[in-house]
Design a protein around this motif. Structure first.
Motif, mmCIF file in Angstrom:
data_model
loop_
_atom_site.group_PDB
_atom_site.id
_atom_site.type_symbol
_atom_site.label_atom_id
_atom_site.label_comp_id
_atom_site.label_asym_id
_atom_site.label_seq_id
_atom_site.Cartn_x
_atom_site.Cartn_y
_atom_site.Cartn_z
ATOM 1 N N ILE A 33 38.156 -5.150 2.049
ATOM 2 C CA ILE A 33 38.212 -6.461 2.702
ATOM 3 C C ILE A 33 37.218 -6.526 3.865
ATOM 4 C CG2 ILE A 33 39.690 -7.987 4.085
ATOM 5 C CD1 ILE A 33 42.049 -6.953 2.342
ATOM 6 N N ASN A 34 37.145 -5.433 4.628
ATOM 7 C CA ASN A 34 36.218 -5.392 5.775
ATOM 8 C C ASN A 34 34.768 -5.498 5.319
ATOM 9 O OD1 ASN A 34 38.400 -5.168 7.453
ATOM 10 N ND2 ASN A 34 38.165 -2.974 7.830
ATOM 11 N N VAL A 35 34.459 -4.870 4.172
ATOM 12 C CA VAL A 35 33.102 -5.003 3.633
ATOM 13 C C VAL A 35 32.837 -6.462 3.254
ATOM 14 C CG1 VAL A 35 31.588 -4.396 1.706
ATOM 15 C CG2 VAL A 35 32.955 -2.616 2.828
ATOM 16 N N PHE A 36 33.791 -7.080 2.595
ATOM 17 C CA PHE A 36 33.649 -8.491 2.194
ATOM 18 C C PHE A 36 33.432 -9.398 3.405
ATOM 19 C CE2 PHE A 36 35.767 -12.614 1.378
ATOM 20 C CZ PHE A 36 34.901 -13.100 0.412
ATOM 21 N N LEU A 37 34.146 -9.107 4.517
ATOM 22 C CA LEU A 37 34.044 -9.924 5.729
ATOM 23 C C LEU A 37 32.827 -9.571 6.581
ATOM 24 C CD1 LEU A 37 37.804 -9.920 6.806
ATOM 25 C CD2 LEU A 37 36.531 -11.787 5.692
ATOM 26 N N GLY A 38 32.129 -8.497 6.217
ATOM 27 C CA GLY A 38 30.959 -8.076 7.000
ATOM 28 C C GLY A 38 31.299 -7.225 8.189
ATOM 29 N N ILE A 39 32.556 -6.766 8.299
ATOM 30 C CA ILE A 39 32.971 -5.943 9.427
ATOM 31 C C ILE A 39 32.538 -4.492 9.224
ATOM 32 C CG2 ILE A 39 34.975 -5.082 10.707
ATOM 33 C CD1 ILE A 39 36.425 -7.671 9.888
ATOM 34 N N GLU A 40 32.669 -4.020 7.987
ATOM 35 C CA GLU A 40 32.297 -2.644 7.659
ATOM 36 C C GLU A 40 30.908 -2.643 7.029
ATOM 37 O OE1 GLU A 40 31.760 0.854 7.603
ATOM 38 O OE2 GLU A 40 33.913 0.584 8.013
ATOM 39 N N THR A 41 29.974 -1.902 7.657
ATOM 40 C CA THR A 41 28.583 -1.916 7.187
ATOM 41 C C THR A 41 28.064 -0.546 6.777
ATOM 42 O OG1 THR A 41 27.786 -1.670 9.477
ATOM 43 C CG2 THR A 41 28.035 -3.920 8.624
ATOM 44 N N ASN A 42 28.910 0.483 6.846
ATOM 45 C CA ASN A 42 28.477 1.808 6.408
ATOM 46 C C ASN A 42 27.984 1.716 4.965
ATOM 47 O OD1 ASN A 42 28.746 4.442 5.037
ATOM 48 N ND2 ASN A 42 29.549 5.147 6.991
ATOM 49 N N PRO A 43 26.726 2.072 4.693
ATOM 50 C CA PRO A 43 26.167 1.846 3.348
ATOM 51 C C PRO A 43 26.899 2.606 2.248
ATOM 52 C CG PRO A 43 24.678 3.165 4.703
ATOM 53 C CD PRO A 43 25.724 2.632 5.617
ATOM 54 N N ASP A 44 27.441 3.786 2.553
ATOM 55 C CA ASP A 44 28.176 4.538 1.529
ATOM 56 C C ASP A 44 29.470 3.829 1.164
ATOM 57 O OD1 ASP A 44 26.230 6.518 1.489
ATOM 58 O OD2 ASP A 44 27.172 7.656 3.091
ATOM 59 N N ILE A 45 30.166 3.306 2.184
ATOM 60 C CA ILE A 45 31.406 2.582 1.920
ATOM 61 C C ILE A 45 31.111 1.253 1.220
ATOM 62 C CG2 ILE A 45 33.378 1.435 3.019
ATOM 63 C CD1 ILE A 45 33.356 3.635 5.125
#
Length: 375
Positions: free
Chosen positions: A346-358
């Motif tokens: 969800i955090n990736v979808f929202l742009g909160i998580e940007t770690n490229p591996d995740i």
């Protein structure tokens, strides 16, 4: 001698003890001791240091050391407040965690201890520290003007695959005895650019490693991150027989690290740790430290015991990058798929998580985008 456990013999095993609030060292191996194993002990609030090593051929492994004190209130006994002090020869010191020894501790305030995770010095009554390996230890020492290691009077010490966090890394100097043949390889040293009350070059010198008059030393494959002074400071006879290079230096505040660049160094280059704020110093898949190190004989593994090298060449730092071939949907690589992975998606979808591996792992259905169908 008022130590918690005092050892004079040989082939002993001291394991799984809680050693608390002794006047002197929590555990002390005397000069007559040899071939002892000190393993999995919790050593807390002891005077002068947690563990003192003398003698020969000891294994000091996986101990948790914290809260050392300079003043033992019930007895009025005073001293220093270190993690591990060491003398003698042939020891292996690995997997130990030294942390939370503070100048602000009530039993340190007013007694001015010089807090070091590892310390040795030379004097007539002590054995010289020689042929000792430090491997896979973690030291967190954020006290101003204090070090992960204070080394005075030693030869053939090897530091490999350690993580040092705090004001400064290793200080190797001849104030209390000459040093030579020090090996410092594949360590990750983390400083702090936000240190207060510190005017670099006037009243503080926060460096990754300082070598003064320590000839025939090797400094390779290390990461020096966020040191306000020099990443490494090599002076005097330390240039004699020096083998240095393939180190990475970086400051997260955007300032170019100071010091002399050595052959094949990556200077001012972000190592791209997974999450340095959470003390996760694994390398991301895009890290420039991957495959940028020199081959070092005697270094066959990493801090987490991953074998080296994973590719054709060594990585720089304490960790070796391992390509993720884990469970689909296991975004945090903890071996299971659960609500924590869903939240990361969800955090990736929202742009909160940007770690490229995740981000890459979040596209669970491999359709080229992260959306509700991946959760």
């Amino acid at each position: 001698d008022a130590n918690g456990i005092n050892v004079t013999g040989d082939h002993c095993v001291i394991e799984n003890n809680y050693v608390y609030y002794n006047l002197r060292a929590g555990i002390r191996l005397m000069p007559t001791s040899e071939y002892c194993t000190i393993r999995n002990n919790r050593v807390n609030r002891n005077g002068s240091c947690g563990i003192e090593i003398n003698g020969t051929n000891h294994l000091i492994e996986n101990n948790n050391i914290w809260g050392s004190i300079a003043h033992h209130t019930p007895t009025g006994c005073t001293g220093d407040a270190d993690g591990i002090r060491f003398w003698g020869s042939g020891h292996t010191i690995r997997g130990n965690n030294i942390h939370d020894i503070s100048l602000t501790d009530p039993e340190n305030v007013g007694y001015s201890p010089h807090i070091d995770c590892f310390q040795t010095w030379m004097e007539a009554a002590l054995q010289t520290a020689t042929n000792i390996v430090f491997e896979g230890n973690i030291c967190e020492n954020r006290n101003l003007m204090m070090y992960a290691g204070m080394i005075e009077g030693s030869s053939y010490l090897t530091f490999k695959n350690n993580i040092f966090i705090g004001y400064a890394g290793l200080n190797v100097n001849p104030s209390n005895g000459p040093n030579d043949h020090l090996t410092f390889v594949n360590n990750t040293c983390i400083g702090d650019t936000s240190i207060l009350n510190c005017t670099v070059g006037t009243n503080c010198w926060p460096v990754g490693i300082a070598l003064k008059d320590a000839p025939y030393s090797t400094v390779k494959n290390n990461i020096f991150y966020d040191f306000r002074s020099k990443a490494y400071d090599i002076t005097g006879t330390s240039e004699t027989g020096l083998d240095a290079g393939y180190n990475l230096t970086y400051r997260s505040d955007g300032i170019t690290p100071s010091g002399i660049q050595r052959p094949n160094d990556l200077w001012g280059v972000d190592p791209k740790f997974v999450n340095p704020a959470q003390k996760d110093f694994h390398l991301q898949s895009t890290s420039p430290a991957i495959g940028a190190g020199a081959t070092i004989s005697g270094v066959t593994g990493a801090y987490d015991e991953t074998s080296r090298p994973q590719g054709s060449r060594f990585d720089i730092g304490a960790y070796e990058y391992v390509e993720d071939v884990g469970i689909s949907g296991d975004l945090n690589s903890d071996g299971k798929v659960d609500v924590a992975d869903a939240q990361l998606c969800i955090n990736v979808f929202l742009g909160i998580e940007t770690n490229p591996d995740i981000v890459a792992r979040a596209d669970v259905n491999s359709d080229g985008q992260v959306d509700v169908s991946d959760v």
